[in-house]
Write a protein that holds these residues in place. Structure first.
Motif, PDB file in Angstrom:
ATOM      1  N   ASN A  99       0.830  -1.213   0.000  1.00 19.18           N
ATOM      2  CA  ASN A  99       0.000   0.000   0.000  1.00 19.18           C
ATOM      3  C   ASN A  99       0.862   1.259   0.000  1.00 19.18           C
ATOM      4  OD1 ASN A  99      -2.584  -1.103  -0.109  1.00 19.18           O
ATOM      5  ND2 ASN A  99      -2.578  -1.507   2.081  1.00 19.18           N
ATOM      6  N   ARG A 102       1.549   1.739  -3.593  1.00 22.76           N
ATOM      7  CA  ARG A 102       0.306   2.101  -4.302  1.00 22.76           C
ATOM      8  C   ARG A 102      -0.029   3.581  -4.089  1.00 22.76           C
ATOM      9  NH1 ARG A 102      -0.888  -2.817  -2.063  1.00 22.76           N
ATOM     10  NH2 ARG A 102      -0.869  -4.487  -3.608  1.00 22.76           N
ATOM     11  N   ILE A 103       0.149   4.038  -2.865  1.00 24.28           N
ATOM     12  CA  ILE A 103      -0.102   5.454  -2.571  1.00 24.28           C
ATOM     13  C   ILE A 103       0.847   6.323  -3.388  1.00 24.28           C
ATOM     14  CG2 ILE A 103       0.143   7.212  -0.753  1.00 24.28           C
ATOM     15  CD1 ILE A 103      -1.035   5.038   1.157  1.00 24.28           C
ATOM     16  N   GLN A 105       2.261   5.539  -6.228  1.00 18.19           N
ATOM     17  CA  GLN A 105       1.862   5.447  -7.637  1.00 18.19           C
ATOM     18  C   GLN A 105       0.633   6.312  -7.916  1.00 18.19           C
ATOM     19  OE1 GLN A 105       1.738   1.147  -7.549  1.00 18.19           O
ATOM     20  NE2 GLN A 105       3.610   0.993  -8.785  1.00 18.19           N
ATOM     21  N   ARG A 106      -0.307   6.357  -6.990  1.00 22.71           N
ATOM     22  CA  ARG A 106      -1.480   7.235  -7.171  1.00 22.71           C
ATOM     23  C   ARG A 106      -1.067   8.706  -7.166  1.00 22.71           C
ATOM     24  NH1 ARG A 106      -3.813   3.689  -3.170  1.00 22.71           N
ATOM     25  NH2 ARG A 106      -4.853   2.007  -4.277  1.00 22.71           N
ATOM     26  N   CYS A 107      -0.155   9.060  -6.276  1.00 23.29           N
ATOM     27  CA  CYS A 107       0.350  10.442  -6.249  1.00 23.29           C
ATOM     28  C   CYS A 107       1.006  10.789  -7.586  1.00 23.29           C
ATOM     29  CB  CYS A 107       1.374  10.624  -5.129  1.00 23.29           C
ATOM     30  SG  CYS A 107       0.707  10.637  -3.462  1.00 23.29           S
ATOM     31  N   ASN A 109       0.434   9.425 -10.466  1.00 23.34           N
ATOM     32  CA  ASN A 109      -0.618   9.541 -11.482  1.00 23.34           C
ATOM     33  C   ASN A 109      -1.334  10.883 -11.373  1.00 23.34           C
ATOM     34  OD1 ASN A 109      -0.046   7.092 -12.668  1.00 23.34           O
ATOM     35  ND2 ASN A 109      -1.664   5.978 -11.589  1.00 23.34           N
ATOM     36  N   ASP A 110      -1.571  11.336 -10.154  1.00 21.29           N
ATOM     37  CA  ASP A 110      -2.201  12.649  -9.960  1.00 21.29           C
ATOM     38  C   ASP A 110      -1.336  13.781 -10.514  1.00 21.29           C
ATOM     39  OD1 ASP A 110      -4.373  11.451  -8.713  1.00 21.29           O
ATOM     40  OD2 ASP A 110      -3.712  11.968  -6.675  1.00 21.29           O
ATOM     41  N   VAL A 117      -1.209   0.877 -10.882  1.00 23.00           N
ATOM     42  CA  VAL A 117      -1.110   0.931  -9.420  1.00 23.00           C
ATOM     43  C   VAL A 117      -1.073  -0.510  -8.923  1.00 23.00           C
ATOM     44  CG1 VAL A 117      -2.187   1.764  -7.299  1.00 23.00           C
ATOM     45  CG2 VAL A 117      -2.276   3.161  -9.371  1.00 23.00           C
ATOM     46  N   THR A 125       7.917   2.822 -12.416  1.00 25.42           N
ATOM     47  CA  THR A 125       7.562   3.611 -11.225  1.00 25.42           C
ATOM     48  C   THR A 125       8.755   4.436 -10.759  1.00 25.42           C
ATOM     49  OG1 THR A 125       5.815   2.107 -10.511  1.00 25.42           O
ATOM     50  CG2 THR A 125       6.836   3.462  -8.797  1.00 25.42           C
ATOM     51  N   TYR A 152      -4.201   8.159   4.344  1.00 26.55           N
ATOM     52  CA  TYR A 152      -4.348   6.696   4.433  1.00 26.55           C
ATOM     53  C   TYR A 152      -4.522   6.272   5.899  1.00 26.55           C
ATOM     54  CZ  TYR A 152      -2.973   1.772   4.531  1.00 26.55           C
ATOM     55  OH  TYR A 152      -2.933   0.416   4.760  1.00 26.55           O
TER      56      TYR A 152
END
Length: 165
Positions: A99, A102-103, A105-107, A109-110, A117, A125, A152
């Motif tokens: 996780n 994943r966090i 990777q989301r950042c 992507n943002d 992710v 990455t 989170y």
């Protein structure tokens, strides 16, 4: 840059010794290493054929440091990330496993990346993290991750009130 060994020493200072809090879903821990991790890795410290609380109690600080370095630094390839991200992602990986990635990777992507992710630090990455740290600056990149990390944990505490302590 903070060395991985210094980061591990910091984790060991914060985690302390043996704890078996019934509200902690990780179960018995020593130096922050959970019984679940020890079972997954087959660490039978007392060599009695099982991994139980006695093994957790017997885990030495130096053995815990080895586990942190191998399982939470080397295996997930934290060292491939920009220096500014390494301490926070490492610390979170210890508590939240994939996780933590994943966090990140989301950042990313943002910030305009197009990553899968998947919770793994591969070359794509790692390159995206370096690209965005260069674009927005390493301090801001670390802050962006830090805010997402806090969210989170806040959401976790909302879902599982016993974890708030």
């Amino acid at each position: 840059m903070i060395s991985v060994d210094d980061q591990i020493l910091d984790v060991l200072r914060r985690e302390g010794g043996y704890v078996d809090d019934p509200d902690d879903p990780g179960g018995a821990t020593n130096h922050g290493v959970t019984i679940g991790t020890m079972r997954r890795l087959g660490i039978d410290v007392d060599c009695d054929g099982d991994v139980d609380k006695a093994d957790v109690r017997a885990l030495t600080r130096s053995r815990a440091a080895e586990i942190y370095k191998r399982e939470y630094w080397q295996q997930p390839k934290i060292n491939r990330l920009p220096d500014a991200l390494q301490p926070s992602v490492f610390d979170m990986f210890i508590n939240a496993g994939g996780n933590a990635v994943r966090i990140l990777q989301r950042c990313l992507n943002d910030l305009g990346e197009d990553l899968q992710v998947d919770g793994a630090i591969g070359s794509i990455t790692a390159a995206a993290a370096h690209r965005q740290a260069e674009r927005v600056g390493p301090t801001l990149m670390a802050d962006i991750y830090g805010v997402a990390r806090r969210i989170y944990y806040y959401e976790l505490a909302i879902r599982r009130p016993a974890s708030r302590k």
